[in-house]
Design a protein around this motif. Structure first.
Motif, PDB file in Angstrom:
ATOM      1  N   THR A   6     -14.457   5.744   4.568  1.00 19.86           N
ATOM      2  CA  THR A   6     -14.804   6.507   5.767  1.00 19.86           C
ATOM      3  C   THR A   6     -13.894   7.709   5.987  1.00 19.86           C
ATOM      4  O   THR A   6     -14.124   8.494   6.907  1.00 19.86           O
ATOM      5  N   HIS A   7     -12.875   7.859   5.143  1.00 21.25           N
ATOM      6  CA  HIS A   7     -11.944   8.973   5.303  1.00 21.25           C
ATOM      7  C   HIS A   7     -11.973   9.930   4.105  1.00 21.25           C
ATOM      8  O   HIS A   7     -11.045  10.721   3.923  1.00 21.25           O
ATOM      9  N   LYS A   8     -13.048   9.853   3.304  1.00 23.85           N
ATOM     10  CA  LYS A   8     -13.119  10.721   2.119  1.00 23.85           C
ATOM     11  C   LYS A   8     -13.133  12.191   2.488  1.00 23.85           C
ATOM     12  O   LYS A   8     -12.464  13.014   1.844  1.00 23.85           O
ATOM     13  N   ASP A  59      -7.643   5.035   0.164  1.00 18.44           N
ATOM     14  CA  ASP A  59      -8.853   4.526  -0.486  1.00 18.44           C
ATOM     15  C   ASP A  59      -9.957   4.201   0.518  1.00 18.44           C
ATOM     16  O   ASP A  59     -10.950   3.559   0.151  1.00 18.44           O
ATOM     17  N   SER A  60      -9.800   4.659   1.750  1.00 16.97           N
ATOM     18  CA  SER A  60     -10.795   4.351   2.777  1.00 16.97           C
ATOM     19  C   SER A  60     -12.065   5.182   2.567  1.00 16.97           C
ATOM     20  O   SER A  60     -12.010   6.423   2.577  1.00 16.97           O
ATOM     21  N   THR A  74       0.826  -1.204   0.000  1.00 16.77           N
ATOM     22  CA  THR A  74       0.000   0.000   0.000  1.00 16.77           C
ATOM     23  C   THR A  74       0.865   1.261   0.000  1.00 16.77           C
ATOM     24  O   THR A  74       0.432   2.314   0.484  1.00 16.77           O
ATOM     25  N   TYR A  97      -2.517   8.946   6.352  1.00 18.23           N
ATOM     26  CA  TYR A  97      -2.318   8.199   7.593  1.00 18.23           C
ATOM     27  C   TYR A  97      -2.927   8.958   8.775  1.00 18.23           C
ATOM     28  O   TYR A  97      -2.913  10.191   8.811  1.00 18.23           O
ATOM     29  N   ASP A  98      -3.431   8.200   9.715  1.00 16.10           N
ATOM     30  CA  ASP A  98      -3.849   8.735  10.998  1.00 16.10           C
ATOM     31  C   ASP A  98      -2.697   8.491  11.972  1.00 16.10           C
ATOM     32  O   ASP A  98      -2.532   7.381  12.500  1.00 16.10           O
ATOM     33  N   LYS A 134      -0.808   1.643   7.688  1.00 16.15           N
ATOM     34  CA  LYS A 134      -2.153   1.530   7.128  1.00 16.15           C
ATOM     35  C   LYS A 134      -2.473   2.765   6.308  1.00 16.15           C
ATOM     36  O   LYS A 134      -2.872   3.807   6.830  1.00 16.15           O
ATOM     37  N   ASN A 135      -2.303   2.652   4.998  1.00 20.16           N
ATOM     38  CA  ASN A 135      -2.589   3.759   4.086  1.00 20.16           C
ATOM     39  C   ASN A 135      -4.106   3.860   3.894  1.00 20.16           C
ATOM     40  O   ASN A 135      -4.745   2.952   3.370  1.00 20.16           O
ATOM     41  N   LEU A 136      -4.663   5.004   4.289  1.00 18.89           N
ATOM     42  CA  LEU A 136      -6.115   5.202   4.250  1.00 18.89           C
ATOM     43  C   LEU A 136      -6.578   5.914   2.982  1.00 18.89           C
ATOM     44  O   LEU A 136      -7.715   6.397   2.921  1.00 18.89           O
TER      45      LEU A 136
END
Length: 604
Positions: free
Chosen positions: A565-567, A562-563, A356, A548-549, A558-560
């Motif tokens: 919930t994080h758009k 494409d998440s 990722t 990232y968070d 954990k690359n977010l």
């Protein structure tokens, strides 16, 4: 002194501040700088005339007359819209000295924070306890040249032009060293330059400075130091080489004994090449005092003694730029014995499979970590037991550099020069050693390991001790800080801002996000990152982006990006980055940008 002048300039990252303050145009700043320099010149001229006959005056009379001359000059100048109260304050008090200690390429973020041995930096920690320590400090770029030019100018690399190592962009923007010298400071510089063309001596500095990366070990000043102290030449016993195989190193050494790539594990090695940056580890077999950091500390301490002895009222600035702890990881046995290699636990993202991550994370130039095409081998071909030994050497050299820096600070304090001296200790960028699949050195990627830097500031009487600060700061802020301490400022707007109002409590209005950038290392690769107190977004041109968070994912596993919930978070971070780029005039796709000129082989 002049702190409020800088604060009138709208600072990036603070919408509230930008709306509350009316911007000052570049022309207005230039005019202001002209009148300030005119007043300083007038004050100096009056002082010089008095000095010619100072033998007939008592010290009190001389100071009194000088103050009167300064006040008269300021009174007349105030009719021309010169900030008279500011200049009067500057005339009443001698400007402070400035001591800047800079480590090079330091492993900092993450190391010792997940169990195992903590890297010992007692002298840095002591300095930090006496002032303010910034735990969220970032470099402008993960390379020496760009970051070091940033520390001279307060500008992002895309604005000062030195976007990669040894681009040698022209110095067409102001350098804080020049401004200090033009306003009565005596500048000293000892150590590594690597900020573009020339040396520190081209910017009104005395001392020891040579072009580009270079090496102290082959210089006559170092040879004189060895002779003065009865020391042998620097020598180490090589532990591991990340340059090539032992067989290849032996062949090279047979043809050229002092070759950079001729370091053979288990055999003695002398650093005699033009650059002192072989990617190797080794324990010193010569005395500890032969290390470059001890040589630089000796030069700095001698100059401090001379300054104290002279009792001159002339303010001074001094920089000590160590070559370490950049590889090679060389340290004496005393510091190596502080670390039990076997107790160093596996680094949390050492086994990152990079699925990722953007492709730039998969680039690796060190042996035996790549496949011959500069692609990192996975899983990492070196067992963790070998990385433990390399990290122990890395940590040991950090402790040795800390010791050398501590010698300088101790001398400053011993001589009584500390009371009127701003001291800053930091590094140019981080170290990717062992992170994200097991890298050595660095590249164009922007993980926290590369971007986060230690930073401590001490200023007796101005900065209260014991401050642990979490604001987002960077080495873009250092040059403005040095000038603000001297009651000065750049004539044009910078990307950074002085840290002093933050440390002194004069302002709580600080940026809520911060931008950093890369233009590649071995290849031309474009990237920008923006970080807040929680999130980090990285734009990688033509490659996978990253989100990232950092509060939940300290090691960026954990690359977010494409998440679902994080758009909304992603859009907010993109907007923050766009704002930084707009306000710092960053358009890397423009044909006139330094990056595009570099690609096309054009001069900046």
């Amino acid at each position: 002194m002049f702190h409020h002048l800088k604060n009138k300039i709208p600072m990036i990252g603070s919408v509230k501040h930008q709306r509350a303050q009316k911007p000052i145009t570049a022309l207005a700043l230039a005019k202001r700088g002209f009148w300030q320099r005119l007043v300083v010149f007038s004050i100096r001229r009056k002082a010089h005339i008095l000095m010619e006959d100072k033998s007939k005056l008592t010290r009190r009379e001389f100071i009194k007359l000088t103050a009167k001359g300064a006040a008269a000059t300021i009174a007349g100048a105030s009719l021309l819209s010169i900030p008279g109260a500011v200049m009067a304050e500057a005339s009443k008090k001698r400007r402070p000295n400035i001591l800047y200690i800079l480590n090079d390429h330091q492993a900092f973020y993450g190391h010792g924070a997940y169990g195992g041995p903590k890297i010992r930096r007692p002298n840095f920690d002591r300095l930090a306890s006496q002032g303010a320590e910034f735990s969220r400090a970032y470099c402008a770029s993960p390379l020496c040249g760009p970051s070091r030019r940033t520390m001279l100018t307060g500008l992002f690399p895309h604005n000062h032009g030195e976007i990669k190592n040894d681009v040698n962009a022209p110095y067409d923007r102001e350098v804080y060293l020049d401004i200090l010298a033009q306003n009565g400071y005596r500048n000293f510089y000892y150590g590594k330059w690597h900020a573009g063309a020339g040396t520190a001596k081209d910017h009104h500095c005395e001392g020891f400075s040579n072009p580009s990366y270079n090496s102290p070990y082959n210089k006559p000043e170092y040879k004189d130091y060895l002779k003065e102290h009865g020391l042998p030449d620097f020598e180490v016993k090589i532990g591991r080489s990340f340059l090539n195989s032992p067989e290849e190193a032996k062949k090279i050494r047979a043809e050229k004994p002092d070759a950079l790539r001729g370091a053979v594990p288990g055999e003695p090695y002398h650093v005699r090449g033009e650059w002192c940056n072989p990617h190797v580890t080794g324990v010193m077999t010569s005395p500890e005092a032969t290390h470059e950091a001890m040589f630089l500390a000796d030069l700095a301490c001698k100059q401090l003694e001379e300054l104290a002895k002279s009792k001159s009222d002339q303010p001074w600035s001094m920089r000590i730029d160590f070559w370490g702890p950049h590889p090679p990881y060389f340290a004496s046995k005393r510091f190596l014995d502080m670390y039990d290699a076997a107790s160093i636990p596996e680094y949390p993202n050492f086994k990152d499979d990079l699925k990722t991550k953007p492709n730039r994370y998969k680039s690796e130039a060190n042996w035996p970590l790549h496949d011959g095409q500069r692609h990192i081998i996975q899983p990492n071909p070196l067992p963790w037991s070998q990385w433990q030994k390399a990290l122990a050497m890395c940590y040991a050299q950090i402790s040795l550099i800390d010791h050398a820096g501590g010698i300088i600070v101790d001398m400053l304090d011993k001589l009584g020069l500390d009371k009127d001296t701003l001291v800053v200790w930091s590094t140019d960028h981080g170290d990717a050693v062992a992170c994200h699949g097991g890298h050595f050195d660095k590249d164009a990627y922007l993980p926290e390991e590369m971007m986060r830097i230690p930073m401590a500031v001490r200023f007796p009487g101005r900065i209260k001790p014991g401050q642990k600060r979490k604001e987002l700061v960077g080495n873009i802020d250092l040059a403005p800080t040095f000038l603000a301490a001297a009651g000065l400022s750049f004539s044009k707007e910078t990307d950074g801002r002085s840290l002093l109002p933050l440390c002194t409590g004069e302002t709580k209005d600080w940026r809520k996000d911060l931008m950093c950038e890369t233009h590649g290392h071995f290849k031309n690769e474009l990237g920008r990152m923006v970080v807040t107190d929680q999130y980090k977004y990285v734009w990688n041109d033509g490659d996978m982006d990253e989100l990232y968070d950092l509060t939940q994912d300290h090691y960026e596993m954990k690359n977010l990006i494409d998440s679902p919930t994080h758009k909304d978070i992603l859009e907010d971070m993109k907007a923050r980055l766009a704002k930084w780029q707009q306000q710092s005039h960053d358009d890397p796709k423009s044909p006139e940008s330094p990056f595009q000129k570099l690609i096309k082989g054009r001069k900046s």
